[in-house]
Enzyme design. Sequence first.
Site, short mmCIF file in Angstrom:
data_model
loop_
_atom_site.label_atom_id
_atom_site.label_comp_id
_atom_site.label_asym_id
_atom_site.label_seq_id
_atom_site.Cartn_x
_atom_site.Cartn_y
_atom_site.Cartn_z
N ARG A 137 8.97 19.09 -8.34
CA ARG A 137 10.21 18.88 -9.11
C ARG A 137 11.41 19.55 -8.45
O ARG A 137 12.56 19.24 -8.75
CB ARG A 137 10.04 19.42 -10.54
CG ARG A 137 9.07 18.61 -11.37
CD ARG A 137 8.81 19.27 -12.69
NE ARG A 137 8.27 20.62 -12.51
CZ ARG A 137 7.87 21.40 -13.51
NH1 ARG A 137 7.96 20.98 -14.76
NH2 ARG A 137 7.38 22.61 -13.27
N GLU A 172 -16.23 5.55 6.05
CA GLU A 172 -15.29 5.01 7.06
C GLU A 172 -15.20 5.97 8.25
O GLU A 172 -15.87 7.00 8.27
CB GLU A 172 -13.91 4.79 6.43
CG GLU A 172 -13.28 6.04 5.86
CD GLU A 172 -11.91 5.80 5.22
OE1 GLU A 172 -11.25 4.81 5.53
OE2 GLU A 172 -11.51 6.63 4.39
N LYS A 188 -2.65 6.82 1.15
CA LYS A 188 -2.44 7.08 2.58
C LYS A 188 -1.41 8.21 2.67
O LYS A 188 -0.22 7.98 2.87
CB LYS A 188 -1.97 5.81 3.30
CG LYS A 188 -2.12 5.92 4.80
CD LYS A 188 -2.07 4.56 5.46
CE LYS A 188 -1.99 4.65 6.94
NZ LYS A 188 -3.14 5.26 7.58
N ARG A 198 0.83 -1.21 0.00
CA ARG A 198 0.00 0.00 0.00
C ARG A 198 0.87 1.26 0.00
O ARG A 198 0.55 2.24 -0.68
CB ARG A 198 -0.94 -0.02 1.21
CG ARG A 198 -1.97 1.10 1.16
CD ARG A 198 -3.03 0.95 2.23
NE ARG A 198 -2.48 1.07 3.57
CZ ARG A 198 -3.17 0.84 4.69
NH1 ARG A 198 -4.44 0.47 4.62
NH2 ARG A 198 -2.61 0.98 5.87
N1 PXG Z 1 -9.19 4.46 7.08
C1 PXG Z 1 -8.34 5.48 7.30
C2 PXG Z 1 -8.70 6.83 6.81
C3 PXG Z 1 -7.12 5.25 7.97
O1 PXG Z 1 -6.28 6.26 8.18
C4 PXG Z 1 -7.75 2.92 8.20
C5 PXG Z 1 -8.92 3.21 7.51
C6 PXG Z 1 -7.50 1.52 8.64
O2 PXG Z 1 -6.47 0.94 7.85
P1 PXG Z 1 -5.57 -0.26 8.42
O3 PXG Z 1 -4.71 -0.63 7.26
O4 PXG Z 1 -4.81 0.30 9.57
O5 PXG Z 1 -6.49 -1.35 8.81
C7 PXG Z 1 -6.81 3.95 8.42
C8 PXG Z 1 -5.50 3.71 9.11
C9 PXG Z 1 -4.66 6.80 14.45
C10 PXG Z 1 -4.26 6.49 13.04
O6 PXG Z 1 -3.78 7.22 15.22
C11 PXG Z 1 -5.00 5.63 12.28
C12 PXG Z 1 -4.62 5.33 10.96
C13 PXG Z 1 -3.52 5.94 10.49
C14 PXG Z 1 -2.79 6.80 11.26
C15 PXG Z 1 -3.13 7.08 12.56
O7 PXG Z 1 -5.83 6.60 14.77
N2 PXG Z 1 -5.42 4.47 10.27
#
Ligand code: PXG
Length: 301
Positions: free
Chosen positions: A103, A182, A149, A50
């Site tokens: 760039r 979400e 992400k 990812r």
């Molecule tokens: N949706 C979003 C917008 C995310 O940022 C998830 C879903 C879940 O993805 P994973 O791969 O972890 O199952 C995320 C990921 C926090 C925090 O501190 C959470 C994420 C990233 C950074 C910080 O709550 N979540």
Amino acid sequence: MQIYLDGKFVPKEEAKVSVFDHGYLYGDGVFEGIRAYHGRVFKLTEHLDRLYESAKTLMLDIPLTWKEMEATVLETVRRNNLWDAYIRIVVSRGEGDLGLDPRKCPQPTVVIIADKITLYPKELYTQGLKVVTVATRRNHAEALNPRIKSTNYLNNIIAKMEANHLGYAEVLMLNSEGYVVEGTGDNVFIYRNGRLVTPPAHVGILKGVTRQTVMDLAQEMGIPVAEEVFTRHDVFNAEECFMTGTAAEIIPVVEVDGRGIGSGKPGPLTQKLTEAYRALTKVSGTPVYADLEKGGAVIGD
Ligand code: PXG
């Protein structure tokens, strides 16, 4: 604490990045949050895939190969003598000038932090979470695709602030059409009539690694899983609802916008999936320490 920064391991105090880094100036970068359980990094391949996909879409050339990144993540955990950890990889556009132009940033900055994991309070799992929807909608996929992400989380932070203002800790975000997408850092599932349903990627979500793991576990249990769009109405009338994420794992959702979900308590399927998820984290993942497979107990170098 030893932090990986651009090819070197440095103490936390020396892990400094330029104020001209476009990650700082513009939120131009990508990241991953990963966990290690009992000396194994959980779903490392999926997280790295990812990361590289997010970078590809942003035309950000990560200066390490996938294999080098994998080895460096493991090394970061090892150097910090951690068995259970929260790992953060950040790749930002790097140092440039004050303009937007990527760039002008020849060298992306790579940071890997492995820290002790702070677990959420137990009550969250036994009592469940009460959430609200807010006026701020999830980023439109044609403006800033939630599948990337990126280090720009303002959309999620604004939504979270609105929830906080109303006295809630978490949000169920909707897209511009009003479909449920979400949470601010977690994916969402509902269970009704013997089927588990989660929004498909095209409505504008981050394709969570935990989301996929839960879908796989449900399938193994013989529970039908579908990726379908749904609205608040479907959530209000679901038998169960939960959110999934690397940090939180599986959190029961017991109230949405003042409506109790199902019995108003964490549901039996949510509990069953939580147990299965925890069992999986105990036994699977990429070993950090070479002799882990042989049952050795060597910690660190
Ligand atoms: N949706 C979003 C917008 C995310 O940022 C998830 C879903 C879940 O993805 P994973 O791969 O972890 O199952 C995320 C990921 C926090 C925090 O501190 C959470 C994420 C990233 C950074 C910080 O709550 N979540």
